[in-house]
Design a protein around this motif. Structure first.
Motif, PDB file in Angstrom:
ATOM      1  N   ALA A   6       0.796  -1.130   0.004  1.00 42.41           N
ATOM      2  CA  ALA A   6      -0.119   0.080   0.088  1.00 42.41           C
ATOM      3  C   ALA A   6       0.828   1.104  -0.094  1.00 42.41           C
ATOM      4  O   ALA A   6       0.584   2.250  -0.796  1.00 42.41           O
ATOM      5  CB  ALA A   6      -0.914  -0.065   1.477  1.00 42.41           C
ATOM      6  N   THR A   7       1.985   1.303   0.675  1.00 39.80           N
ATOM      7  CA  THR A   7       3.117   2.457   0.764  1.00 39.80           C
ATOM      8  C   THR A   7       3.670   2.547  -0.532  1.00 39.80           C
ATOM      9  O   THR A   7       3.576   3.786  -0.875  1.00 39.80           O
ATOM     10  CB  THR A   7       3.860   2.119   2.033  1.00 39.80           C
ATOM     11  N   ALA A   8       3.833   1.518  -1.195  1.00 43.32           N
ATOM     12  CA  ALA A   8       4.538   1.627  -2.602  1.00 43.32           C
ATOM     13  C   ALA A   8       3.575   2.243  -3.628  1.00 43.32           C
ATOM     14  O   ALA A   8       3.902   2.999  -4.269  1.00 43.32           O
ATOM     15  CB  ALA A   8       5.133   0.186  -3.008  1.00 43.32           C
ATOM     16  N   VAL A   9       2.329   1.817  -3.442  1.00 43.88           N
ATOM     17  CA  VAL A   9       1.314   2.411  -4.396  1.00 43.88           C
ATOM     18  C   VAL A   9       0.991   4.023  -3.978  1.00 43.88           C
ATOM     19  O   VAL A   9       1.090   4.739  -5.128  1.00 43.88           O
ATOM     20  CB  VAL A   9      -0.227   1.598  -4.255  1.00 43.88           C
ATOM     21  N   PHE A  10       0.953   4.242  -2.743  1.00 49.96           N
ATOM     22  CA  PHE A  10       0.679   5.551  -2.620  1.00 49.96           C
ATOM     23  C   PHE A  10       1.823   6.729  -2.923  1.00 49.96           C
ATOM     24  O   PHE A  10       1.700   7.599  -3.248  1.00 49.96           O
ATOM     25  CB  PHE A  10       0.287   5.873  -0.962  1.00 49.96           C
ATOM     26  N   GLU A  11       3.100   6.101  -2.599  1.00 50.65           N
ATOM     27  CA  GLU A  11       4.267   6.558  -3.041  1.00 50.65           C
ATOM     28  C   GLU A  11       4.428   7.099  -4.514  1.00 50.65           C
ATOM     29  O   GLU A  11       4.611   8.114  -4.854  1.00 50.65           O
ATOM     30  CB  GLU A  11       5.378   6.167  -2.613  1.00 50.65           C
ATOM     31  N   SER A  12       3.880   6.002  -5.167  1.00 46.83           N
ATOM     32  CA  SER A  12       3.992   6.049  -6.485  1.00 46.83           C
ATOM     33  C   SER A  12       3.022   7.121  -7.206  1.00 46.83           C
ATOM     34  O   SER A  12       3.169   7.797  -8.356  1.00 46.83           O
ATOM     35  CB  SER A  12       3.831   4.767  -7.349  1.00 46.83           C
ATOM     36  N   LEU A  13       1.922   7.376  -6.423  1.00 44.77           N
ATOM     37  CA  LEU A  13       0.970   8.174  -6.938  1.00 44.77           C
ATOM     38  C   LEU A  13       0.997   9.675  -6.327  1.00 44.77           C
ATOM     39  O   LEU A  13       0.206  10.584  -6.662  1.00 44.77           O
ATOM     40  CB  LEU A  13      -0.522   7.796  -6.507  1.00 44.77           C
ATOM     41  N   ALA A  14       2.164   9.739  -5.695  1.00 46.67           N
ATOM     42  CA  ALA A  14       2.251  11.287  -4.860  1.00 46.67           C
ATOM     43  C   ALA A  14       2.635  12.375  -6.055  1.00 46.67           C
ATOM     44  O   ALA A  14       2.582  13.484  -5.755  1.00 46.67           O
ATOM     45  CB  ALA A  14       3.248  11.003  -3.940  1.00 46.67           C
ATOM     46  N   VAL A  21      -1.433  10.210 -15.454  1.00 48.34           N
ATOM     47  CA  VAL A  21      -1.144   8.879 -16.210  1.00 48.34           C
ATOM     48  C   VAL A  21      -1.816   7.926 -15.661  1.00 48.34           C
ATOM     49  O   VAL A  21      -2.803   7.035 -16.515  1.00 48.34           O
ATOM     50  CB  VAL A  21       0.329   8.610 -15.928  1.00 48.34           C
ATOM     51  N   TYR A  22      -2.055   7.438 -14.353  1.00 44.95           N
ATOM     52  CA  TYR A  22      -2.625   6.320 -13.902  1.00 44.95           C
ATOM     53  C   TYR A  22      -4.237   6.593 -14.164  1.00 44.95           C
ATOM     54  O   TYR A  22      -4.750   5.530 -14.662  1.00 44.95           O
ATOM     55  CB  TYR A  22      -2.763   5.947 -12.365  1.00 44.95           C
ATOM     56  N   LYS A  54       8.519   4.170 -15.263  1.00 44.57           N
ATOM     57  CA  LYS A  54       9.281   3.262 -14.311  1.00 44.57           C
ATOM     58  C   LYS A  54       8.708   3.094 -12.698  1.00 44.57           C
ATOM     59  O   LYS A  54       8.661   1.985 -12.337  1.00 44.57           O
ATOM     60  CB  LYS A  54      10.604   3.594 -14.395  1.00 44.57           C
ATOM     61  N   ALA A  55       8.367   4.266 -12.542  1.00 46.43           N
ATOM     62  CA  ALA A  55       7.891   4.526 -10.699  1.00 46.43           C
ATOM     63  C   ALA A  55       6.489   3.578 -10.796  1.00 46.43           C
ATOM     64  O   ALA A  55       6.206   2.901  -9.949  1.00 46.43           O
ATOM     65  CB  ALA A  55       7.702   5.858 -10.391  1.00 46.43           C
ATOM     66  N   LEU A  56       5.584   3.850 -11.653  1.00 44.05           N
ATOM     67  CA  LEU A  56       4.317   3.203 -11.624  1.00 44.05           C
ATOM     68  C   LEU A  56       4.684   1.649 -11.880  1.00 44.05           C
ATOM     69  O   LEU A  56       3.771   0.861 -11.451  1.00 44.05           O
ATOM     70  CB  LEU A  56       3.310   3.911 -12.622  1.00 44.05           C
ATOM     71  N   THR A  57       5.302   1.350 -12.671  1.00 41.79           N
ATOM     72  CA  THR A  57       5.574  -0.175 -12.932  1.00 41.79           C
ATOM     73  C   THR A  57       6.349  -0.915 -11.739  1.00 41.79           C
ATOM     74  O   THR A  57       5.662  -1.809 -11.371  1.00 41.79           O
ATOM     75  CB  THR A  57       6.426  -0.279 -14.291  1.00 41.79           C
ATOM     76  N   ARG A  58       7.243  -0.103 -11.158  1.00 38.33           N
ATOM     77  CA  ARG A  58       7.804  -0.670 -10.046  1.00 38.33           C
ATOM     78  C   ARG A  58       6.866  -0.849  -8.808  1.00 38.33           C
ATOM     79  O   ARG A  58       6.960  -1.802  -8.139  1.00 38.33           O
ATOM     80  CB  ARG A  58       9.006   0.250  -9.567  1.00 38.33           C
TER      81      ARG A  58
END
Length: 109
Positions: A6-14, A21-22, A54-58
């Motif tokens: 969840a943290t990775a998802v939110f960080e990528s959408l920050a 894009v998403y 790259k961030a969204l894919t990661r």
């Protein structure tokens, strides 16, 4: 879903651009878009997008599939739904009917 995911998802959408894009890819699901079409739709130079892809894919929010010389990007809808479920799984002390009342009070469906 766990807290790390969840943290990775939110960080990528920050990032505002990554969020746009998403959201665009969610609207274009399940077909997705090639990078050039995303750049055109968002009025962003294509060279500025690779870092954001790259961030969204990661984070697992988007997938990329090669199509000849193009890359097609798609939103990972199951991950989005898992994230929403993660956020709301204990909503209103496990009394989902209260959540419905709160959404109605906020003018949402």
């Amino acid at each position: 879903m766990n807290t790390d995911t969840a943290t990775a998802v939110f960080e990528s959408l920050a990032s505002g651009l990554r969020l746009e894009v998403y959201r665009l890819l969610v609207r274009k699901a399940p077909d997705g878009l090639v990078a050039g079409d995303i750049a055109t739709a968002l009025d962003v130079p294509p060279t500025n997008l690779s870092f954001h892809f790259k961030a969204l894919t990661r984070a697992g929010l988007i997938t990329v599939t090669p199509e000849g010389r193009y890359q097609r990007y798609r939103a990972n809808i199951p991950l989005m739904l898992d994230t929403i479920a993660y956020l709301t799984e204990s909503c209103c002390a496990d009394q989902p009917e209260k959540c419905i009342e709160l959404r109605a009070a906020a003018g949402q469906r």
